[in-house]
Design a protein around this motif. Sequence first.
Motif, PDB file in Angstrom:
ATOM      1  N   LEU A 142       0.841  -1.195   0.000  1.00  0.00           N
ATOM      2  CA  LEU A 142       0.000   0.000   0.000  1.00  0.00           C
ATOM      3  C   LEU A 142       0.876   1.245   0.000  1.00  0.00           C
ATOM      4  O   LEU A 142       1.947   1.264   0.615  1.00  0.00           O
ATOM      5  N   ASP A 143       0.418   2.274  -0.670  1.00  0.00           N
ATOM      6  CA  ASP A 143       1.111   3.558  -0.691  1.00  0.00           C
ATOM      7  C   ASP A 143       0.632   4.372   0.502  1.00  0.00           C
ATOM      8  O   ASP A 143      -0.421   5.009   0.460  1.00  0.00           O
ATOM      9  N   MET A 144       1.411   4.349   1.568  1.00  0.00           N
ATOM     10  CA  MET A 144       0.987   5.009   2.797  1.00  0.00           C
ATOM     11  C   MET A 144       1.014   6.529   2.700  1.00  0.00           C
ATOM     12  O   MET A 144       0.571   7.219   3.615  1.00  0.00           O
ATOM     13  N   ASP A 145       1.503   7.067   1.596  1.00  0.00           N
ATOM     14  CA  ASP A 145       1.424   8.507   1.370  1.00  0.00           C
ATOM     15  C   ASP A 145       0.080   8.922   0.774  1.00  0.00           C
ATOM     16  O   ASP A 145      -0.188  10.113   0.614  1.00  0.00           O
ATOM     17  N   HIS A 146      -0.753   7.947   0.422  1.00  0.00           N
ATOM     18  CA  HIS A 146      -2.089   8.246  -0.085  1.00  0.00           C
ATOM     19  C   HIS A 146      -2.883   8.970   1.006  1.00  0.00           C
ATOM     20  O   HIS A 146      -2.843   8.575   2.184  1.00  0.00           O
ATOM     21  N   PRO A 147      -3.623  10.021   0.662  1.00  0.00           N
ATOM     22  CA  PRO A 147      -4.348  10.783   1.687  1.00  0.00           C
ATOM     23  C   PRO A 147      -5.298   9.939   2.539  1.00  0.00           C
ATOM     24  O   PRO A 147      -5.519  10.247   3.716  1.00  0.00           O
ATOM     25  N   ALA A 148      -5.852   8.882   1.973  1.00  0.00           N
ATOM     26  CA  ALA A 148      -6.790   8.065   2.739  1.00  0.00           C
ATOM     27  C   ALA A 148      -6.142   7.397   3.936  1.00  0.00           C
ATOM     28  O   ALA A 148      -6.835   7.007   4.888  1.00  0.00           O
ATOM     29  N   PHE A 149      -4.815   7.273   3.911  1.00  0.00           N
ATOM     30  CA  PHE A 149      -4.121   6.591   4.998  1.00  0.00           C
ATOM     31  C   PHE A 149      -3.539   7.554   6.031  1.00  0.00           C
ATOM     32  O   PHE A 149      -2.829   7.125   6.944  1.00  0.00           O
ATOM     33  N   ALA A 150      -3.844   8.818   5.914  1.00  0.00           N
ATOM     34  CA  ALA A 150      -3.290   9.789   6.865  1.00  0.00           C
ATOM     35  C   ALA A 150      -3.707   9.432   8.288  1.00  0.00           C
ATOM     36  O   ALA A 150      -4.890   9.300   8.594  1.00  0.00           O
ATOM     37  N   GLY A 151      -2.724   9.248   9.153  1.00  0.00           N
ATOM     38  CA  GLY A 151      -2.995   8.924  10.544  1.00  0.00           C
ATOM     39  C   GLY A 151      -3.512   7.525  10.782  1.00  0.00           C
ATOM     40  O   GLY A 151      -4.007   7.221  11.877  1.00  0.00           O
ATOM     41  N   ALA A 152      -3.376   6.630   9.785  1.00  0.00           N
ATOM     42  CA  ALA A 152      -3.934   5.288   9.921  1.00  0.00           C
ATOM     43  C   ALA A 152      -3.193   4.490  10.979  1.00  0.00           C
ATOM     44  O   ALA A 152      -1.978   4.587  11.119  1.00  0.00           O
ATOM     45  N   ASP A 153      -3.937   3.666  11.718  1.00  0.00           N
ATOM     46  CA  ASP A 153      -3.324   2.708  12.615  1.00  0.00           C
ATOM     47  C   ASP A 153      -3.659   1.306  12.123  1.00  0.00           C
ATOM     48  O   ASP A 153      -4.383   1.121  11.131  1.00  0.00           O
ATOM     49  N   ASP A 154      -3.143   0.294  12.808  1.00  0.00           N
ATOM     50  CA  ASP A 154      -3.346  -1.076  12.350  1.00  0.00           C
ATOM     51  C   ASP A 154      -4.826  -1.451  12.307  1.00  0.00           C
ATOM     52  O   ASP A 154      -5.262  -2.200  11.430  1.00  0.00           O
ATOM     53  N   ALA A 155      -5.598  -0.952  13.248  1.00  0.00           N
ATOM     54  CA  ALA A 155      -7.003  -1.337  13.327  1.00  0.00           C
ATOM     55  C   ALA A 155      -7.808  -0.861  12.128  1.00  0.00           C
ATOM     56  O   ALA A 155      -8.706  -1.556  11.654  1.00  0.00           O
ATOM     57  N   THR A 156      -7.489   0.335  11.617  1.00  0.00           N
ATOM     58  CA  THR A 156      -8.325   0.941  10.573  1.00  0.00           C
ATOM     59  C   THR A 156      -7.694   0.936   9.187  1.00  0.00           C
ATOM     60  O   THR A 156      -8.334   1.369   8.230  1.00  0.00           O
TER      61      THR A 156
ATOM     62  N   TRP B   3      -8.478   1.497   3.197  1.00  0.00           N
ATOM     63  CA  TRP B   3      -8.293   1.075   1.799  1.00  0.00           C
ATOM     64  C   TRP B   3      -9.630   0.729   1.162  1.00  0.00           C
ATOM     65  O   TRP B   3      -9.955   1.208   0.065  1.00  0.00           O
ATOM     66  N   ILE B   4     -10.436  -0.070   1.828  1.00  0.00           N
ATOM     67  CA  ILE B   4     -11.665  -0.570   1.215  1.00  0.00           C
ATOM     68  C   ILE B   4     -12.730   0.511   1.109  1.00  0.00           C
ATOM     69  O   ILE B   4     -13.405   0.640   0.076  1.00  0.00           O
ATOM     70  N   PHE B   5     -12.886   1.340   2.139  1.00  0.00           N
ATOM     71  CA  PHE B   5     -14.016   2.264   2.170  1.00  0.00           C
ATOM     72  C   PHE B   5     -13.675   3.698   1.781  1.00  0.00           C
ATOM     73  O   PHE B   5     -14.582   4.485   1.522  1.00  0.00           O
ATOM     74  N   ALA B   6     -12.392   4.068   1.752  1.00  0.00           N
ATOM     75  CA  ALA B   6     -12.089   5.494   1.613  1.00  0.00           C
ATOM     76  C   ALA B   6     -11.022   5.853   0.595  1.00  0.00           C
ATOM     77  O   ALA B   6     -10.805   7.042   0.343  1.00  0.00           O
ATOM     78  N   ALA B   7     -10.331   4.881   0.008  1.00  0.00           N
ATOM     79  CA  ALA B   7      -9.105   5.222  -0.722  1.00  0.00           C
ATOM     80  C   ALA B   7      -9.298   5.572  -2.185  1.00  0.00           C
ATOM     81  O   ALA B   7      -8.453   6.230  -2.771  1.00  0.00           O
ATOM     82  N   ARG B   8     -10.348   5.135  -2.806  1.00  0.00           N
ATOM     83  CA  ARG B   8     -10.488   5.317  -4.251  1.00  0.00           C
ATOM     84  C   ARG B   8      -9.283   4.728  -4.967  1.00  0.00           C
ATOM     85  O   ARG B   8      -8.728   3.709  -4.556  1.00  0.00           O
ATOM     86  N   ALA B   9      -8.820   5.358  -6.045  1.00  0.00           N
ATOM     87  CA  ALA B   9      -7.673   4.853  -6.800  1.00  0.00           C
ATOM     88  C   ALA B   9      -6.371   5.311  -6.163  1.00  0.00           C
ATOM     89  O   ALA B   9      -6.331   6.270  -5.395  1.00  0.00           O
ATOM     90  N   GLY B  10      -5.303   4.606  -6.493  1.00  0.00           N
ATOM     91  CA  GLY B  10      -3.975   5.028  -6.087  1.00  0.00           C
ATOM     92  C   GLY B  10      -3.508   4.509  -4.754  1.00  0.00           C
ATOM     93  O   GLY B  10      -2.395   4.836  -4.320  1.00  0.00           O
ATOM     94  N   ALA B  11      -4.297   3.686  -4.089  1.00  0.00           N
ATOM     95  CA  ALA B  11      -3.891   3.192  -2.778  1.00  0.00           C
ATOM     96  C   ALA B  11      -2.853   2.089  -2.869  1.00  0.00           C
ATOM     97  O   ALA B  11      -2.047   1.907  -1.958  1.00  0.00           O
TER      98      ALA B  11
END
Length: 449
Positions: free
Chosen positions: A386-400, A405-413
């Motif tokens: 996964l590209d952790m620089d994708h905005p959808a992963f900002a502040g992501a922890d292991d739980a979420t 990725w599935i609910f918020a990332a759109r393309a580019g994840a």
Amino acid sequence: MTAYWFERAFIGDRWQAEVRLTVAEGRVASIETGVAAQRGDERHQAALPGLCNVHSHGFQRGMAGLSERQSRADDNFWSWREIMYRFLDRLTPEDVAAITAQAYAEMLETGFTRVGEFHYLHHDPAGAPYADRAEMAGAIAAARAASGIGLTLLPVFYAHGGFGGAPPAPGQRRFLSSIDEFAALFDAARGKLSGDDRIGIAPHSLRAVTPEELAALLVLSPTGPVHIHAAEQLKEVEDCAAWSGARPVEWLLANAGVDERWCLVHATHLTSPEIRALAQSGAVAGLCPVTEANLGDGIFPGASYLAAGGHFGFGTDSNILIDAAQELRALEYSQRLAHRARALLADADMPFVGMHLFVRALHGGAQALGGSGGLAIGEAADMVSLDMDHPAFAGADDATLIDRWIFAARAGAIDCVWRAGVKRVEAGRHLDAEAIAASYRSCLARLLA
């Protein structure tokens, strides 16, 4: 031997930190956790195991978007099928290879690393066998070679146009075989495979196969996967009950010896007793939520089925839109719409919906196709970073993280994808995307001219 180091990797159904993984001859040779990277390691941020796509008709990618026009007041699966028959009438083996390679490249880009190809387009446009009976299977193998995806080939037996051995329709002529003809085709198709390709058997449906033929097919292939369409449409359920006195899934469970090697594709329309019995059989329900929505098939009873302990995998079926995350998301959203509630496909042990769906799909897909069920020593090195620089992963922890990725990332994840240790996708694009797409565009321009 190649070594990879990940800031975190999904090992044993949970995230682990500072993971060093080595690959030899396409398989995971070692896994260390909580270790520093070593000189020469290829470094990435987050790794998931690749998913299995349990149900695909690769050639149908070429007709994506061509059936979205209202042609009659009661448009449904059966009217769509007539459009599909007209499209496949003109396909050559070269066309099937080009279209299917495009579909497989897109699958890899979205995180699928193995596909179950439910392959029923066997004969020439007149319905006669090719000189090489498995020429069309060879086209599927060529698409696998061009894309690099793992392949579980599922040659389809198709003999009839309706329940009880009804005569086939003219549009089905390219699918049809006797048991003896299919046995020869099956053996020839096996010869097209290589590497860790696998083969199973696919009686198309109870409307296309008699009970006697189904029994003969199971003798022909006593091991390996068995995939069959079942209970996709209400008309199919009603016609099956009129023929046999039982619904399709009910009939299969009572008469076909359904067990862990079976995948009942769709299984959309189930009664409560069928839900419990299918779950108890150990078989996999092969769900295709995007296609099922596109065709207006109905909503799978996912919440009840998971509560009963049922196994499932995901497939892209008609390949109208190829996206692993979208398939998982569509299943959860269908349940929310049906039940007017949220977070339905999770449980107390794994309360985050995305992670729960991913883990269940990972193991169910591996069961259905004989693929890898995760990153483990000895398993194929099928990995997705996964590209952790994708905005959808900002502040992501292991739980979420998987939920994001599935609910918020759109393309580019997705950044990179490896199949059996070979990198096939980098920076979100298949490494041979341009050449594969050029062949696909040329094919479609000619077919649709």
